[in-house]
Motif scaffolding. Structure first.
Motif, PDB file in Angstrom:
ATOM      1  N   ALA A 184       1.212  -1.274  -0.095  1.00 26.08           N
ATOM      2  CA  ALA A 184      -0.064   0.268  -0.031  1.00 26.08           C
ATOM      3  C   ALA A 184       0.720   1.509   0.561  1.00 26.08           C
ATOM      4  O   ALA A 184       1.716   1.777   1.066  1.00 26.08           O
ATOM      5  CB  ALA A 184      -1.164   0.268   1.330  1.00 26.08           C
ATOM      6  N   VAL A 185       0.755   1.677  -1.117  1.00 22.78           N
ATOM      7  CA  VAL A 185       1.946   3.119  -1.417  1.00 22.78           C
ATOM      8  C   VAL A 185       1.424   4.607  -1.285  1.00 22.78           C
ATOM      9  O   VAL A 185      -0.415   5.051  -1.897  1.00 22.78           O
ATOM     10  CB  VAL A 185       1.932   2.697  -2.353  1.00 22.78           C
ATOM     11  CG1 VAL A 185       3.121   4.094  -2.542  1.00 22.78           C
ATOM     12  CG2 VAL A 185       2.854   1.336  -3.120  1.00 22.78           C
ATOM     13  N   ALA A 186       1.570   5.419   0.014  1.00 25.25           N
ATOM     14  CA  ALA A 186       1.615   6.472  -0.025  1.00 25.25           C
ATOM     15  C   ALA A 186       1.743   7.412  -0.654  1.00 25.25           C
ATOM     16  O   ALA A 186       3.603   7.751  -1.131  1.00 25.25           O
ATOM     17  CB  ALA A 186       1.395   7.525   1.361  1.00 25.25           C
ATOM     18  N   ILE A 187       1.420   8.297  -1.460  1.00 26.18           N
ATOM     19  CA  ILE A 187       2.021   9.212  -2.161  1.00 26.18           C
ATOM     20  C   ILE A 187       2.171  10.490  -2.083  1.00 26.18           C
ATOM     21  O   ILE A 187       1.118  11.024  -2.476  1.00 26.18           O
ATOM     22  CB  ILE A 187       2.277   8.967  -4.420  1.00 26.18           C
ATOM     23  CG1 ILE A 187       2.581   9.276  -5.169  1.00 26.18           C
ATOM     24  CG2 ILE A 187       0.527   8.764  -4.239  1.00 26.18           C
ATOM     25  CD1 ILE A 187       2.688   9.363  -6.763  1.00 26.18           C
ATOM     26  N   GLY A 188       3.619  11.566  -2.296  1.00 24.45           N
ATOM     27  CA  GLY A 188       2.974  12.785  -1.731  1.00 24.45           C
ATOM     28  C   GLY A 188       4.394  13.618  -2.388  1.00 24.45           C
ATOM     29  O   GLY A 188       5.192  13.004  -1.508  1.00 24.45           O
ATOM     30  N   ASN A 189       4.603  15.238  -1.744  1.00 23.65           N
ATOM     31  CA  ASN A 189       5.825  15.424  -1.234  1.00 23.65           C
ATOM     32  C   ASN A 189       6.034  15.798   0.045  1.00 23.65           C
ATOM     33  O   ASN A 189       6.622  15.542   0.312  1.00 23.65           O
ATOM     34  CB  ASN A 189       5.835  16.788  -2.169  1.00 23.65           C
ATOM     35  CG  ASN A 189       6.390  16.722  -3.227  1.00 23.65           C
ATOM     36  OD1 ASN A 189       6.711  16.415  -4.208  1.00 23.65           O
ATOM     37  ND2 ASN A 189       5.111  17.866  -4.509  1.00 23.65           N
ATOM     38  N   PHE A 190       4.867  15.742   1.194  1.00 26.30           N
ATOM     39  CA  PHE A 190       5.283  15.343   2.135  1.00 26.30           C
ATOM     40  C   PHE A 190       5.898  16.439   2.829  1.00 26.30           C
ATOM     41  O   PHE A 190       6.379  16.427   3.836  1.00 26.30           O
ATOM     42  CB  PHE A 190       4.684  13.704   2.837  1.00 26.30           C
ATOM     43  CG  PHE A 190       4.142  13.352   2.350  1.00 26.30           C
ATOM     44  CD1 PHE A 190       2.465  13.766   2.174  1.00 26.30           C
ATOM     45  CD2 PHE A 190       4.763  12.087   1.247  1.00 26.30           C
ATOM     46  CE1 PHE A 190       2.108  12.208   1.663  1.00 26.30           C
ATOM     47  CE2 PHE A 190       3.259  10.929   1.029  1.00 26.30           C
ATOM     48  CZ  PHE A 190       2.272  11.019   1.504  1.00 26.30           C
ATOM     49  N   ASP A 191       6.070  17.495   2.567  1.00 24.17           N
ATOM     50  CA  ASP A 191       7.043  19.054   3.097  1.00 24.17           C
ATOM     51  C   ASP A 191       6.691  19.084   4.566  1.00 24.17           C
ATOM     52  O   ASP A 191       4.568  19.535   4.731  1.00 24.17           O
ATOM     53  CB  ASP A 191       7.340  20.044   2.290  1.00 24.17           C
ATOM     54  CG  ASP A 191       7.891  20.738   2.806  1.00 24.17           C
ATOM     55  OD1 ASP A 191       9.353  20.669   3.771  1.00 24.17           O
ATOM     56  OD2 ASP A 191       8.022  22.540   2.401  1.00 24.17           O
ATOM     57  N   GLY A 192       6.971  18.793   5.357  1.00 24.44           N
ATOM     58  CA  GLY A 192       6.316  19.424   6.544  1.00 24.44           C
ATOM     59  C   GLY A 192       5.862  17.997   7.825  1.00 24.44           C
ATOM     60  O   GLY A 192       5.490  18.309   8.485  1.00 24.44           O
ATOM     61  N   VAL A 193       5.252  16.970   6.194  1.00 28.93           N
ATOM     62  CA  VAL A 193       4.609  16.015   7.712  1.00 28.93           C
ATOM     63  C   VAL A 193       3.643  15.883   8.703  1.00 28.93           C
ATOM     64  O   VAL A 193       3.463  16.012   9.551  1.00 28.93           O
ATOM     65  CB  VAL A 193       5.812  15.081   7.547  1.00 28.93           C
ATOM     66  CG1 VAL A 193       5.176  13.992   8.326  1.00 28.93           C
ATOM     67  CG2 VAL A 193       6.991  15.476   7.455  1.00 28.93           C
ATOM     68  N   HIS A 194       2.384  17.249   8.173  1.00 26.49           N
ATOM     69  CA  HIS A 194       1.916  17.853   9.137  1.00 26.49           C
ATOM     70  C   HIS A 194       0.145  16.570   8.818  1.00 26.49           C
ATOM     71  O   HIS A 194       0.316  15.987   8.703  1.00 26.49           O
ATOM     72  CB  HIS A 194       1.134  19.270   8.114  1.00 26.49           C
ATOM     73  CG  HIS A 194       0.686  18.887   7.140  1.00 26.49           C
ATOM     74  ND1 HIS A 194      -0.389  18.438   6.484  1.00 26.49           N
ATOM     75  CD2 HIS A 194       0.854  19.942   5.547  1.00 26.49           C
ATOM     76  CE1 HIS A 194      -0.906  18.398   5.428  1.00 26.49           C
ATOM     77  NE2 HIS A 194      -0.169  19.494   4.561  1.00 26.49           N
ATOM     78  N   LEU A 195       0.144  17.572  10.044  1.00 24.51           N
ATOM     79  CA  LEU A 195      -1.900  16.161  10.389  1.00 24.51           C
ATOM     80  C   LEU A 195      -2.658  15.760   8.878  1.00 24.51           C
ATOM     81  O   LEU A 195      -2.778  14.837   9.311  1.00 24.51           O
ATOM     82  CB  LEU A 195      -2.512  16.721  11.053  1.00 24.51           C
ATOM     83  CG  LEU A 195      -1.733  17.333  12.836  1.00 24.51           C
ATOM     84  CD1 LEU A 195      -2.794  18.471  13.634  1.00 24.51           C
ATOM     85  CD2 LEU A 195      -1.911  16.062  13.070  1.00 24.51           C
ATOM     86  N   GLY A 196      -2.646  16.052   8.350  1.00 25.52           N
ATOM     87  CA  GLY A 196      -2.912  16.210   7.012  1.00 25.52           C
ATOM     88  C   GLY A 196      -2.188  14.883   5.779  1.00 25.52           C
ATOM     89  O   GLY A 196      -3.020  14.268   5.903  1.00 25.52           O
ATOM     90  N   HIS A 197      -0.903  15.292   5.996  1.00 29.62           N
ATOM     91  CA  HIS A 197       0.076  14.452   6.088  1.00 29.62           C
ATOM     92  C   HIS A 197      -0.527  13.252   5.979  1.00 29.62           C
ATOM     93  O   HIS A 197       0.224  12.059   5.720  1.00 29.62           O
ATOM     94  CB  HIS A 197       1.720  14.934   5.290  1.00 29.62           C
ATOM     95  CG  HIS A 197       1.546  15.337   4.593  1.00 29.62           C
ATOM     96  ND1 HIS A 197       2.358  16.801   4.991  1.00 29.62           N
ATOM     97  CD2 HIS A 197       0.879  16.647   3.069  1.00 29.62           C
ATOM     98  CE1 HIS A 197       2.297  17.754   4.167  1.00 29.62           C
ATOM     99  NE2 HIS A 197       2.175  17.337   3.095  1.00 29.62           N
ATOM    100  N   ARG A 198       0.321  13.310   7.902  1.00 27.07           N
ATOM    101  CA  ARG A 198       0.060  12.313   8.466  1.00 27.07           C
ATOM    102  C   ARG A 198      -1.513  11.132   8.492  1.00 27.07           C
ATOM    103  O   ARG A 198      -1.656  10.183   8.473  1.00 27.07           O
ATOM    104  CB  ARG A 198      -0.094  12.380   9.643  1.00 27.07           C
ATOM    105  CG  ARG A 198       1.365  12.961   9.990  1.00 27.07           C
ATOM    106  CD  ARG A 198       1.523  13.306  11.636  1.00 27.07           C
ATOM    107  NE  ARG A 198       2.838  13.935  12.242  1.00 27.07           N
ATOM    108  CZ  ARG A 198       3.202  13.886  13.208  1.00 27.07           C
ATOM    109  NH1 ARG A 198       2.636  13.225  13.967  1.00 27.07           N
ATOM    110  NH2 ARG A 198       4.309  14.648  13.490  1.00 27.07           N
ATOM    111  N   GLU A 199      -2.246  11.814   8.074  1.00 27.47           N
ATOM    112  CA  GLU A 199      -3.736  11.052   7.567  1.00 27.47           C
ATOM    113  C   GLU A 199      -3.464  10.338   6.096  1.00 27.47           C
ATOM    114  O   GLU A 199      -3.622   9.071   5.705  1.00 27.47           O
ATOM    115  CB  GLU A 199      -4.797  12.177   7.329  1.00 27.47           C
ATOM    116  CG  GLU A 199      -6.160  11.333   7.325  1.00 27.47           C
ATOM    117  CD  GLU A 199      -6.854  10.741   8.908  1.00 27.47           C
ATOM    118  OE1 GLU A 199      -7.832  10.009   8.824  1.00 27.47           O
ATOM    119  OE2 GLU A 199      -6.370  11.654   9.700  1.00 27.47           O
TER     120      GLU A 199
END
Length: 316
Positions: free
Chosen positions: A18-33
């Motif tokens: 299962a692959v989560a894909i994105g830039n994820f700069d900050g790894v904020h609460l939205g990214h963590r979701e």
């Protein structure tokens, strides 16, 4: 967590996940979701939990002359992803050649042939491929063709209904709002690096500092902050209360931006050591003084204010 810098010839244990894909700069609460949704799917199906991201950030490639804007440079982003207990991080080199890859080719070559993804998860605002043609709708449609599942994570918002985003974090930090940035990140914003030698004026007035260059970090509002500084001790970090100035030191006609942190309960040599500085609260803007006596008096006031702020802040 294992880290890979390519998508070709990955070992079998990385594929079929299962692959989560994105830039994820900050790894904020939205990214963590987004990352957490991939983790939930991975655990439910007993498959690898994979995060796929890109370095450098595409914005650095398309706008190389822009001022640094990163919330989490690669090393720090990696640490925050690892803290989520992800199995594997695949970080692909982003350059102009990679940017020319069509969205369809990216899906086929990277997600299908390379990672052999069984499920893909992205945020609602993830765009990819040449001319940013790729989007969640395409990931869903191509998944039906290639046989992987797809989940689009809708905006994750605060109690006021405002979506968490990296843009919000940057806006808060550049306007002196580290507390608000903390609410979006789910943790304090940190600047970390090796301590370098400064002009050593702080020692002469009783306020020695450890100095860190910002490099790729976004520049927060220039001024004085209540901070906590984390010093590495083997595998763990010990946090110390303190006060820091981020700025150009106009009293001494300096031009480069430097973080200078004074720790209240530390007396030792930090030169060359790796230190994490967490911004807790903005105290005042940087200003020019008439000389060392005026600086000393103001730092004493800043320390009193910082100690009061930190006394009311829960330990890390």
């Amino acid at each position: 967590m294992r880290i890979f810098r390519h998508y070709e010839d990955l070992p079998p244990e990385v594929k079929g996940g299962a692959v989560a894909i994105g830039n994820f700069d900050g790894v904020h609460l939205g990214h963590r979701e987004v990352i957490g949704e991939a983790g939930w799917i991975a655990k439910a199906h007993r498959i690898p939990w994979v995060v796929l991201t890109f370095e450098p950030h595409p914005r650095m490639v398309f706008m190389p002359d822009q001022a640094p804007f990163r919330i989490t440079p690669f090393r720090i982003k990696t640490r925050h992803i690892e803290e989520l207990e992800v199995d594997h991080l695949v970080t692909l080199q982003f350059d102009m050649d990679f940017a020319k890859k069509s969205a369809e080719d990216f899906i086929k070559e990277v997600l299908v042939d390379g990672l052999q993804a069984r499920h893909v998860v992205s945020g609602y605002n993830f765009y990819f491929g040449a001319h940013r043609r790729g989007n969640p709708d395409m990931l869903l449609q191509e998944g039906q063709k290639h046989g992987y599942g797809f989940t689009c994570v809708n905006p994750v918002s605060d109690a006021g209904g405002v979506a968490y985003s990296s843009t919000r974090v940057r806006d808060y930090l550049t306007t002196g709002g580290p507390r608000q940035a903390w609410d979006v990140l789910g943790r304090p914003f940190e600047i970390e690096g090796r301590v370098i030698k400064g002009d050593q004026r702080g020692r002469t007035i009783g306020f020695p500092t450890c100095n860190i260059e910002l490099h790729d970090y976004l520049t927060p509002a220039l001024g004085v902050y209540a901070i906590r500084a984390g010093i590495d001790h083997g595998t763990h970090t010990v946090w110390h209360d303190g006060v820091a100035n981020i700025g150009k030191r106009p009293t001494f006609d300096k031009r480069d931006i430097l973080l200078e942190a004074h720790l209240f309960d530390f007396d030792g040599d930090l030169y060359g050591k790796h230190v994490r500085v967490a911004l807790v609260e903005f105290i005042r803007h940087e200003q020019k003084f008439s000389g060392l006596d005026e600086i000393k008096a103001q730092i004493a006031k800043d320390c009193i204010q910082a100690k009061d702020i930190l006394k009311k802040t829960e330990p890390f």
